[in-house]
Design an enzyme around this catalytic site. Structure first.
Site, short mmCIF file in Angstrom:
data_model
loop_
_atom_site.label_atom_id
_atom_site.label_comp_id
_atom_site.label_asym_id
_atom_site.label_seq_id
_atom_site.Cartn_x
_atom_site.Cartn_y
_atom_site.Cartn_z
N ASP A 243 0.87 -1.17 0.00
CA ASP A 243 0.00 0.00 0.00
C ASP A 243 0.91 1.23 0.00
O ASP A 243 2.13 1.12 0.17
CB ASP A 243 -0.98 0.00 1.18
C1 BGC Z 1 -4.96 3.37 -0.05
C2 BGC Z 1 -5.14 2.32 -1.13
C3 BGC Z 1 -4.94 2.94 -2.49
C4 BGC Z 1 -3.58 3.57 -2.54
C5 BGC Z 1 -3.25 4.16 -3.89
C6 BGC Z 1 -3.69 4.16 -0.24
O1 BGC Z 1 -3.67 5.26 0.62
O2 BGC Z 1 -4.95 2.73 1.21
O3 BGC Z 1 -6.41 1.74 -1.00
O4 BGC Z 1 -5.10 1.95 -3.47
O5 BGC Z 1 -3.53 4.59 -1.57
O6 BGC Z 1 -3.98 5.27 -4.16
#
Ligand code: BGC
Length: 744
Positions: free
Chosen positions: A289
């Site tokens: 993530d």
């Molecule tokens: C979120 C994810 C997301 C990623 C990319 C993160 O802050 O937890 O769900 O896919 O950002 O945008």
């Protein structure tokens, strides 16, 4: 009277045989190509494949999120993927550099969060789960994929399948609620919709199931918070939807921010390698993530970027999103700190997905200005969004059959509340490139649907937040002068989603007071609830004549709500999550354990609160219709079976009303006695059936050995002899029962 036998096919039950065929798999031919490529790659080029960088939010969407250094990054082969870099022009430009101006010509993969719509915004996932209709969810994902792929997106960070038993958590809006079987059905449907039948089809995008794992179980409902749970609960409740998405073919997985029992997911080798890659035979790749590898320094796993990077690589985390933690890999390989074999394995997995997408054959993969023009916000896509939005609403109360509104009798309609004329908030959280200007507001929807003679007025009454009640007087007058009131209250989209946990579950601001004041005007009052989580609505349910849970429904919100209010569509959604009576009951969910002192509100020393009933405000699976259904007693094909046999359950369901309608028939099971305590009941299967007025159907479900199994004391999956209770009904509480026995 029509009596039809409905054989409920595997599509509702997610039998492994159904999903296996579509798993993401590699082939000897692809592996040979990857072998040749790996043999040519330097450690720097290998590390480059494992880095993912973002576009710049400050410049998009007009500026297409492009950063000035992206072109150089692509040229220097320090990157394998971008996220938030989109638009056919930009993607073609950057991809051209990657495939024409580098030594090995390896294409980039472009990712983006297409969660419930690219430009045509569909209902938030929690709303879509309320449809209990995997076909609707698959359609939504298909439309999202068509639009996004036209713009150069090849990879979506969806489905988000985190089970959530705590509505304080803002990201409950992004998932499918509290249940593993419903969540699994939705997860698989979304993967099918994104990936179609083959990733080589340029109108598809590769799915990324997230956030692995148990991200929804953070203590206190606080985002990113600590998770500590038994392996049994993890495997029985939290892991099934990720597994279902993998079985349905998801090519990538995103790890979660949280730790589980002391190990952050980014460095959790047991989770990423032993469970996901080995036990589940997952052949795609795992992405972190955002910055989650770097955050392992805060988790205090190691003090340096190299330290956490090395731990993540060893755990099996293949691609680093925005941590810069894999930049040091060439150095760590050279010093023998990171084995080259680990890096090779991760590169192999990334290349597999690029091959599967056909990027080596067509790096631009069908993205073009023409396709963008044709696909994005097309009339067909909007029609699909409207249909899915209608299916996503749940009718919670309908006294005196006030709904559907009779267009002739409702000559004067007062729309009241801060969301009655709102567009932006209808988009919900994570709405990608969705724009408020494309949304049909509730006022607009009602005006289009009502009789031209109707007088429709709008009074805001109060703000979403804030304390002023100055607008109440105008709202009350409007209510007094109307035949019926549509009162639209709830949460803004910013109150849900990432980093938007709430400590209260009441309506924000003075909205609850507005409902009380307007309802007291004595006119039939229909409350339309807007939001992204279960709220505490005991007061509203008491004061309003009718209540509809409308969540955040997307671009067609207003039209879909009008369809339901005027009865063009008979609502058939069911709650995918329990509604608590108060925030103090949280976490509250239907598949709880009975305890040694099961709650009994009239017995003091039982497991309860003394200041409120122990039952929820509204149970999981609850939802009304403009018609009524009656259930017969479930009939079983056999009363006694051995552990490898099935039981077939048949139940007669009748539409006892005068309108056509849909009913979600729900089957729950309880293992009555076991060596390990079992939930009071667990959803095992469901079917959404359509009934003509007075029509009777026989629903038939097969209870398989898998459904009867549990993890024993040594964490082996077993079926223990003994009795099982079968519950079939219209929600998790109102069920008819039958029983069978498993004998040795
Ligand atoms: C979120 C994810 C997301 C990623 C990319 C993160 O802050 O937890 O769900 O896919 O950002 O945008």
């Amino acid at each position: 009277m029509n009596n039809t036998l409905i054989l409920l096919a595997a599509c509702f039950l997610l039998l492994p045989s159904h999903s296996l065929a579509q798993r993401f798999t590699t082939s000897p031919a692809i592996e040979r190509k990857i072998d040749s490529l790996l043999a040519l790659m330097t450690p720097e080029e290998k590390a480059g494949q494992l880095n993912q960088y973002s576009g710049d939010f400050a410049t998009g969407p007009g500026g297409n999120f492009l950063r000035s250094d992206h072109a150089d990054m692509a040229r220097s082969e320090k990157v394998g993927s971008f996220l938030n870099v989109l638009g056919s022009d930009v993607v073609r430009r950057i991809q051209h550099i990657a495939v024409e101006e580098t030594r090995l010509h390896i294409p980039l993969i472009f990712g983006y969060d297409v969660i419930h719509g690219y430009r045509t915004t569909f209902p938030i996932p929690l709303a879509e789960a309320s449809s209990w209709d995997p076909r609707a969810v698959e359609l939504s994902a298909r439309v999202e994929a068509r639009e996004a792929s036209a713009s150069g997106v090849q990879w979506t960070f969806s489905p988000m399948v985190d089970i959530a038993r705590d509505p304080r958590w803002g990201r409950i809006a992004e998932g499918s609620g509290e249940d593993p079987v419903l969540g699994s059905a939705m997860a698989a449907a979304r993967v099918r919709g994104y990936q179609g039948t083959s990733l080589s089809d340029p109108t598809t995008v590769v799915a990324c199931v997230k956030h692995f794992a148990a991200y929804g179980a953070g203590e206190g409902g606080r985002d990113y918070n600590t998770v500590d749970m038994s392996e049994r609960t993890l495997r029985e409740v939290y892991l099934p939807p990720y597994k279902a998405a993998v079985d349905a073919g998801a090519g990538t997985v995103m790890c979660s921010f949280n730790e589980i029992a002391g190990v952050p997911s980014s460095v959790n080798r047991w989770l990423l390698t032993d469970v996901l890659k080995k036990e589940w035979s997952f052949e795609g790749f795992v992405v972190s993530d955002w910055g989650s590898i770097r955050e392992c320094i805060n988790h205090r796993i190691a003090p340096t970027s190299d330290g956490v990077g090395r731990a993540a690589m060893h755990a099996g985390l293949d691609m680093d999103m925005e941590s810069n933690a894999y930049l040091g890999l060439p150095r760590l390989i050279a010093s023998g700190t990171v084995p080259l074999s680990e890096v090779d394995e991760s590169v192999r997995r990334v290349l597999r997905v690029k091959y599967a997408l056909g990027l080596f054959d067509d790096p631009y993969r069908g993205c073009s200005a023409e396709r963008e023009k044709k696909e994005i916000l097309s009339a067909e896509n909007r029609a699909a969004a409207r249909d899915v939005a209608r299916k996503s609403m749940v009718l919670l109360k309908n006294d005196n059959a006030v709904l559907p509104l009779d267009a002739a009798k409702a000559a004067s309609i007062a729309v009241i509340g801060p969301f009655g004329n709102d567009k932006e908030n209808m988009l919900g959280t994570w709405s990608s490139l969705g724009a408020g200007s494309t949304v049909v507001s509730i006022m607009e929807g009602l005006k289009t649907a009502a009789s031209p003679k109707s007088r429709i007025t709008y009074v805001k009454g109060c703000d979403i937040e804030g304390t002023t009640t100055d607008g109440f007087a105008g709202a009350i007058v409007a209510a007094q002068n109307a035949d019926v009131v549509i009162l639209v209250v709830g949460e803004s989209r910013g109150m849900t989603g990432e980093a938007s946990s709430r400590s209260q579950l009441d309506l924000p601001g003075v909205q609850a007071e507005l409902v009380r004041a307007v309802a007291a005007a004595g006119k039939p009052t229909v409350v339309v609830l807007v939001g992204g989580r279960p709220l505490v609505i005991g007061g509203i349910l008491h004061q309003a004549t009718a209540v509809i849970e409308a969540w955040h429904l997307g671009v067609e919100a207003g039209n879909a709500i009008a369809d339901v209010l005027f009865g063009t569509y008979n609502p058939g959604g069911k709650l995918p999550v329990t509604f608590p009576r108060s925030v103090g009951q949280v976490p509250i969910y239907y598949n709880y354990k009975s305890t040694g002192r099961p709650f009994n509100d009239s017995v003091h020393y039982t497991s309860r609160y003394f200041d409120l009933p122990s039952t929820p405000q509204l149970p999981f699976g609850f939802g009304l219709s403009y018609t009524t259904f009656s259930y017969g007693t479930p009939r079983l094909s056999v009363q006694k079976i051995t552990a490898n046999e099935n039981v077939v359950v048949s139940v007669d369901v009748e539409n006892t009303g005068t309108r056509k309608g849909e009913e979600v028939v729900q089957l729950y099971l309880r293992d009555d006695f076991a060596t390990v305590t079992r939930p009071v009941k667990e959803l095992k299967a469901f079917a959404k059936l359509e009934f003509m007025p007075k029509e009777k159907k026989t629903a038939e479900f097969t209870i398989t050995p898998e459904m009867m199994s549990m993890y024993d004391l040594s964490m082996k999956k077993v079926i223990e002899p003994g009795t099982f209770t079968v519950y079939v009904g219209t929600n998790s509480v109102d069920c008819r029962e039958a029983a069978f026995e498993v004998v040795q």
